[in-house]
Design a protein around this motif. Structure first.
Motif, PDB file in Angstrom:
ATOM      1  N   ALA A   1       0.829  -1.208   0.000  1.00  0.00           N
ATOM      2  CA  ALA A   1       0.000   0.000   0.000  1.00  0.00           C
ATOM      3  C   ALA A   1       0.861   1.256   0.000  1.00  0.00           C
ATOM      4  O   ALA A   1       0.546   2.238  -0.687  1.00  0.00           O
ATOM      5  N   LEU A   2       1.958   1.238   0.730  1.00  0.00           N
ATOM      6  CA  LEU A   2       2.857   2.390   0.757  1.00  0.00           C
ATOM      7  C   LEU A   2       3.482   2.619  -0.617  1.00  0.00           C
ATOM      8  O   LEU A   2       3.562   3.762  -1.094  1.00  0.00           O
ATOM      9  N   ILE A   3       3.923   1.548  -1.259  1.00  0.00           N
ATOM     10  CA  ILE A   3       4.523   1.674  -2.591  1.00  0.00           C
ATOM     11  C   ILE A   3       3.525   2.259  -3.579  1.00  0.00           C
ATOM     12  O   ILE A   3       3.833   3.191  -4.335  1.00  0.00           O
ATOM     13  N   LEU A   4       2.313   1.730  -3.575  1.00  0.00           N
ATOM     14  CA  LEU A   4       1.296   2.223  -4.506  1.00  0.00           C
ATOM     15  C   LEU A   4       0.917   3.668  -4.201  1.00  0.00           C
ATOM     16  O   LEU A   4       0.692   4.467  -5.121  1.00  0.00           O
TER      17      LEU A   4
ATOM     18  N   THR B   1      -6.639   8.319  -1.560  1.00  0.00           N
ATOM     19  CA  THR B   1      -6.927   8.613  -0.157  1.00  0.00           C
ATOM     20  C   THR B   1      -7.420   7.360   0.569  1.00  0.00           C
ATOM     21  O   THR B   1      -7.035   7.099   1.715  1.00  0.00           O
ATOM     22  N   ALA B   2      -8.264   6.572  -0.103  1.00  0.00           N
ATOM     23  CA  ALA B   2      -8.723   5.306   0.479  1.00  0.00           C
ATOM     24  C   ALA B   2      -7.543   4.366   0.710  1.00  0.00           C
ATOM     25  O   ALA B   2      -7.488   3.645   1.722  1.00  0.00           O
ATOM     26  N   LEU B   3      -6.568   4.379  -0.211  1.00  0.00           N
ATOM     27  CA  LEU B   3      -5.375   3.543  -0.042  1.00  0.00           C
ATOM     28  C   LEU B   3      -4.564   4.005   1.166  1.00  0.00           C
ATOM     29  O   LEU B   3      -4.030   3.173   1.927  1.00  0.00           O
ATOM     30  N   ALA B   4      -4.477   5.317   1.360  1.00  0.00           N
ATOM     31  CA  ALA B   4      -3.769   5.840   2.528  1.00  0.00           C
ATOM     32  C   ALA B   4      -4.461   5.422   3.830  1.00  0.00           C
ATOM     33  O   ALA B   4      -3.797   5.053   4.804  1.00  0.00           O
ATOM     34  N   LEU B   5      -5.784   5.472   3.841  1.00  0.00           N
ATOM     35  CA  LEU B   5      -6.520   5.039   5.032  1.00  0.00           C
ATOM     36  C   LEU B   5      -6.325   3.547   5.295  1.00  0.00           C
ATOM     37  O   LEU B   5      -6.230   3.114   6.460  1.00  0.00           O
ATOM     38  N   PHE B   6      -6.250   2.762   4.232  1.00  0.00           N
ATOM     39  CA  PHE B   6      -5.977   1.329   4.401  1.00  0.00           C
ATOM     40  C   PHE B   6      -4.601   1.102   5.021  1.00  0.00           C
ATOM     41  O   PHE B   6      -4.436   0.244   5.894  1.00  0.00           O
ATOM     42  N   MET B   7      -3.605   1.867   4.578  1.00  0.00           N
ATOM     43  CA  MET B   7      -2.267   1.724   5.137  1.00  0.00           C
ATOM     44  C   MET B   7      -2.252   2.107   6.614  1.00  0.00           C
ATOM     45  O   MET B   7      -1.573   1.466   7.430  1.00  0.00           O
ATOM     46  N   ILE B   8      -2.990   3.147   6.969  1.00  0.00           N
ATOM     47  CA  ILE B   8      -3.081   3.537   8.378  1.00  0.00           C
ATOM     48  C   ILE B   8      -3.695   2.412   9.201  1.00  0.00           C
ATOM     49  O   ILE B   8      -3.192   2.056  10.280  1.00  0.00           O
TER      50      ILE B   8
END
Length: 521
Positions: A93-96, A356-363
């Motif tokens: 998720a961080l890479i993407l 933004t949804a990907l960032a929330l998933f990483m969190i």
């Protein structure tokens, strides 16, 4: 006969990648420099101190670029490509997210500015990854505690003896900004410093070191109070309560289920209580949190205009003299707004809702890892890492501190969980749960390497078996050996006389007489 080295089994892979005494000096120096750079100490000196000027500001930027380069080279030199494999497996998720942020230059309203700030984001992320892989979590926290404590002490000195550097005006009054970029920056890092120094006092350390930690807590508390940063106080309170709750439940040896149920009940009670309290009044703000309501409203409108892509990373917020026209042309603000005053809204306005949804998933992923390690693999530092994550997320309610380049918020957000996972053992511990294989081994063999190792072990075992063939019974009519011999024709049972003395092995001439019974024993 094989050597002892051949008989010993091959050394197993290390359970963890690093140990405290193996941490490289370069990584420790890089961490100290990162703390000074990321907390805006160096930039503040370059902008507000008597030595301020264009050259010091340029040197700060050059220093960041040198740090990116050193981090990338050190990662490749120390870990090869293993760190990339680990990231793909555990931080996809961080890479993407970082890649998508950089790719936003394709639709940005200012592609050059997006490319420039994306380079800094990639470099800042590489620096965080290097620190996470190279330093154990307890060492990161010890170095950070002393460094940030000294920054707080310097801020007190600046506020007292150099007001042009240490003070700034806020709503008609002078408040502390110290040797950081703003009062809110000083407030947040003073809150984190108080939390960190307080937690270190409960570690198994010497009395002298504990007294030193308590002494550095005093200037941090002064900075927290005189910075007048209500968000920082709220962040500190939330993180401290969570840490105390987790510590209490572990001390009472509560199981995961009981702990979760109690946590949900406490959260529900707090939500009901806050629903009847004016939170803005509680923290001493106006109803729109000192103008933040208008910022949120216009930022949401920007998101609705470009929900999928946003306007490009780094174009709307933290404007420069050359880029402020973008914000002025898209919004109706009566003043220059440096950030969206909400982490999620800022990300969505710049890179769109999907990323933004990907960032929330990483969190969420990192929170799960922190809770898991605190419950299943607790060691010094995990509880603070969880508290820091909560404080950072709470502060993003009214500040924007996610996906920000050249800031310590993002660096510690990435580095602390990675460093924690490097110290999670690979072997399962007794209990219902087995350990998650998060650690990056010193030598992480691939499938081909494992297959070659198994083949080598099989061949070595076969060779030893051939050298030590089992005893065989020889036909009594066979003149080549004694009745019970090994593969070399030597008797496996020593011959003894009537007094019990071991006799010499018979020669080839004596063997027929021995079989016929003519040689006495």
């Amino acid at each position: 006969m094989t050597s002892s080295a051949q008989q010993q089994p091959s050394t197993p892979a290390l359970a963890t990648y690093q140990a405290p005494y193996r941490a490289p000096l370069l990584a420790s120096l890089m961490l100290i420099l990162t703390l000074l750079q990321g907390s805006s100490f160096t930039l503040t000196l370059a902008v507000r101190s008597p030595m301020a000027g264009d050259l010091p500001v340029a040197l700060v930027t050059v220093l960041w670029l040198v740090m990116y380069l050193l981090a990338a080279v050190a990662l490749l030199a120390s870990f090869g490509l293993n760190w990339l494999t680990w990231l793909v497996r555990y931080r996809l998720a961080l890479i993407l997210l970082v890649a998508g942020t950089a790719f936003s230059a394709a639709w940005s309203v200012d592609p050059n500015l997006t490319i420039e700030r994306s380079i800094h984001l990639v470099g800042t992320t590489l620096l965080a990854i290097y620190l996470g892989f190279s330093l154990p979590l307890p060492q990161i926290l010890r170095i950070a505690a002393v460094t940030l404590g000294l920054v707080m002490l310097g801020s007190v000195m600046a506020a007292w003896f150099l007001p042009s550097l240490g003070l700034e005006e806020y709503e008609g009054q002078l408040v502390w900004a110290g040797i950081t970029a703003s009062k809110n920056t000083l407030g947040f890092w003073s809150a984190v410093t108080v939390l960190l120094l307080s937690s270190l006092c409960f570690w198994p350390v010497s009395t002298a070191r504990r007294v030193g930690y308590l002494a550095l807590t005093v200037p941090a508390l002064l900075c927290l109070y005189y910075s007048v940063s209500a968000t920082s106080v709220l962040s500190l309170t939330s993180a401290a309560l969570l840490m105390l709750y987790i510590h209490a439940t572990r001390s009472l040896r509560m199981g995961m289920l009981s702990m979760s149920v109690l946590g949900l009940l406490v959260a529900a009670l707090l939500a009901m209580a806050f629903s009847y309290i004016d939170t803005a009044e509680l923290i001493g703000r106006s109803g729109d949190l000192t103008g933040r309501g208008d910022v949120w409203l216009q930022t949401w409108q920007l998101i609705l205009d470009r929900p999928l892509t946003g306007y490009g990373y780094g174009t709307l917020w933290y404007p420069t003299d050359d880029s402020v026209w973008i914000q002025q042309s898209l919004t109706d603000f009566s003043w220059t707004v440096f950030h969206a005053h909400n982490g999620v809204l800022q990300i969505a306005s710049e890179i769109g809702l999907p990323l933004t949804a990907l960032a929330l998933f990483m969190i969420l992923q990192q929170l799960i890892e922190l809770f898991y390690c605190q419950y299943q693999r607790p060691f010094p530092g995990v509880l603070f890492a969880l508290g820091f994550m909560i404080a950072l997320l709470v502060s993003n309610y009214s500040e924007a501190r996610l996906l920000v380049n050249r800031e310590l918020y993002w660096i510690l957000f990435i580095a602390l969980p990675i460093s924690m996972l490097q110290q999670v053992t690979l072997t399962g511990a007794p209990g219902r749960f087995s350990a998650a294989p998060f650690a990056l081994n010193e030598e992480t063999p691939g499938k081909m390497a494992l297959a070659r190792e198994r083949t080598r072990q099989r061949r070595s075992l076969k060779k030893r078996l051939l050298q030590r063939r089992p005893a065989r019974i020889v036909n009594v009519n066979d003149d080549s050996a004694l009745p019970l011999t090994d593969s070399q024709g030597q008797p496996l049972i020593d011959l003894k006389d009537e007094n019990g003395k071991v006799m010499d092995h018979p020669t080839d001439q004596e063997k027929p007489a021995l079989r016929n019974g003519t040689r006495s024993l």
